[in-house]
Write an enzyme that holds these catalytic residues in place. Structure first.
Site, short mmCIF file in Angstrom:
data_model
loop_
_atom_site.label_atom_id
_atom_site.label_comp_id
_atom_site.label_asym_id
_atom_site.label_seq_id
_atom_site.Cartn_x
_atom_site.Cartn_y
_atom_site.Cartn_z
N ASP A 29 107.95 46.88 -6.16
CA ASP A 29 108.79 46.80 -5.18
C ASP A 29 108.79 46.72 -3.93
OD1 ASP A 29 109.94 45.00 -7.62
OD2 ASP A 29 111.96 45.63 -7.06
N ALA A 58 110.77 44.21 -16.41
CA ALA A 58 111.31 46.14 -16.62
C ALA A 58 112.85 46.19 -15.85
CB ALA A 58 110.33 46.09 -15.73
N ASN A 196 122.87 32.97 -12.48
CA ASN A 196 124.60 31.89 -11.99
C ASN A 196 124.85 30.80 -11.22
OD1 ASN A 196 121.79 31.05 -9.80
ND2 ASN A 196 121.80 33.07 -9.05
N ASP A 278 119.81 41.53 -12.72
CA ASP A 278 119.57 42.06 -14.31
C ASP A 278 120.30 43.39 -14.72
OD1 ASP A 278 117.64 40.52 -13.29
OD2 ASP A 278 116.07 41.80 -12.07
N GLY A 313 118.20 50.12 -3.82
CA GLY A 313 116.80 49.80 -4.81
C GLY A 313 117.34 48.98 -6.37
#
Length: 328
Positions: A29, A58, A196, A278, A313
């Site tokens: 990212d 991940a 969602n 996540d 992050g």
């Protein structure tokens, strides 16, 4: 192309074997911050530019491993310098990476822009994730079949997702984000489907045609149940989550076979929402693998997700097992 050797079968009775297998994307990212998101054609000054580990697969694997889950990751990275960035948290979390392949070419990349109010926009370039087709997933058939819980998302090719779903013998958590065309039988294997509100409407459209765009979350949940989904979680951001389960009676709208339970949100000051969904899915998998009910697992996952948005992050924001969580 180089590839590691696929692991042997996982024995669910052996605690040293992974009880959670995540099949999905692995990204690096590239994160930037702006005061507000730009309009089309507009250029703004930003800050940041850090490269952090990401990818929905991940992320979910890291969230689960950091919460103490026995986790194996099935995925792919490139043979470039970003591969080590993409795997940095997974490597240190204790997750089993023996089913992560190295492909010629770039590692998957996500360009993440976060505004001062914590909202984000993300552009994803698949890179090595595009190699995760049915043939590649089939190399990990024994690992997937031996898992207590298998977790899937929508960032690898369709046939790879469907191969993993059909090879699952334990519990399947399906988080079709982004939503893509999947065979009906694969969608109906979800236990639970985690989406969602927007994704819930798109999945209902896949199952029933153009049916979900104007429905309220509660009505979406009941419509998905009618379409054949056995259990589901609809995440609602600051409004918490709706959990649809069979055989419960702790909600006024329940009947003998179905109950819809609202799990309230945990109030925190959001710094960066990247990867919060996540974090929810990964920690949900941990509790389900431990035998918790879906409602109790969702309550725990809501707290882990809330903790994650208080830091910058995705994986780098996830709390570790034993860390005090908000809402306790």
């Amino acid at each position: 192309m180089s590839a590691s050797t696929a692991p042997g079968p996982s024995d669910p009775s052996d605690p040293s074997d992974p009880r959670i297998v995540v099949v999905g994307s692995i990204n690096a990212d590239l994160s930037t911050r702006v005061a507000r998101h730009p309009q089309p054609g507009e250029t703004l000054h930003g800050t940041g530019g850090e490269v952090r580990p990401g990818g929905k697969g991940a992320n979910q694997a890291a969230a689960a491993a950091l919460q103490g889950g026995a986790v194996a990751m099935v995925g792919a990275v490139g043979d470039d310098a970003m591969a080590s960035d993409a795997l940095s948290v997974l490597s240190s979390s204790g997750a089993d990476l023996s089913a992560v392949r190295t492909e010629e070419g770039p590692t998957g990349l996500a360009v993440v822009t976060v505004s001062d109010d914590g909202e984000n926009t993300i552009v994803v370039v698949p890179g090595a994730n595009a190699s995760m087709n049915a043939a590649r997933v089939r190399e990990s058939t024994d690992l997937i079949a031996g898992a207590a819980v298998v977790v899937l998302q929508g960032e690898i090719p369709r046939d790879g997702i469907e191969e993993a779903a059909r090879g699952t013998r334990g519990r399947l958590i399906l988080n079709p984000a982004p939503v893509l065309e999947l065979d009906r039988d694969v969608l109906l294997r979800a236990d639970p489907l985690v989406v969602n509100e927007h994704e819930a409407a798109l999945v209902l459209d896949l199952l029933e045609g153009d049916a979900g765009s104007s429905l309220a979350p509660e009505d979406l949940a009941h419509a998905l149940r009618t379409a054949g989904i056995e259990s589901l979680v609809i995440t609602l951001g600051a409004e918490g989550a709706l959990v649809g389960v069979s055989g419960a009676d702790d909600d006024p709208r329940s009947d003998a076979a179905w109950s819809l339970v609202r799990v309230p949100a945990v109030r925190v000051r959001a710094v960066d929402t990247t990867g919060a969904g996540d974090a929810f899915v990964g920690s949900l998998a941990v509790r389900l693998a431990e035998g918790a009910s879906l409602v109790d697992a969702a309550r725990f996952a809501t707290r882990v997700s809330a903790a994650s948005v208080t830091r910058e992050g995705a994986q780098t924001s996830y709390p570790r097992g034993g860390e005090e969580l908000p809402g306790g």
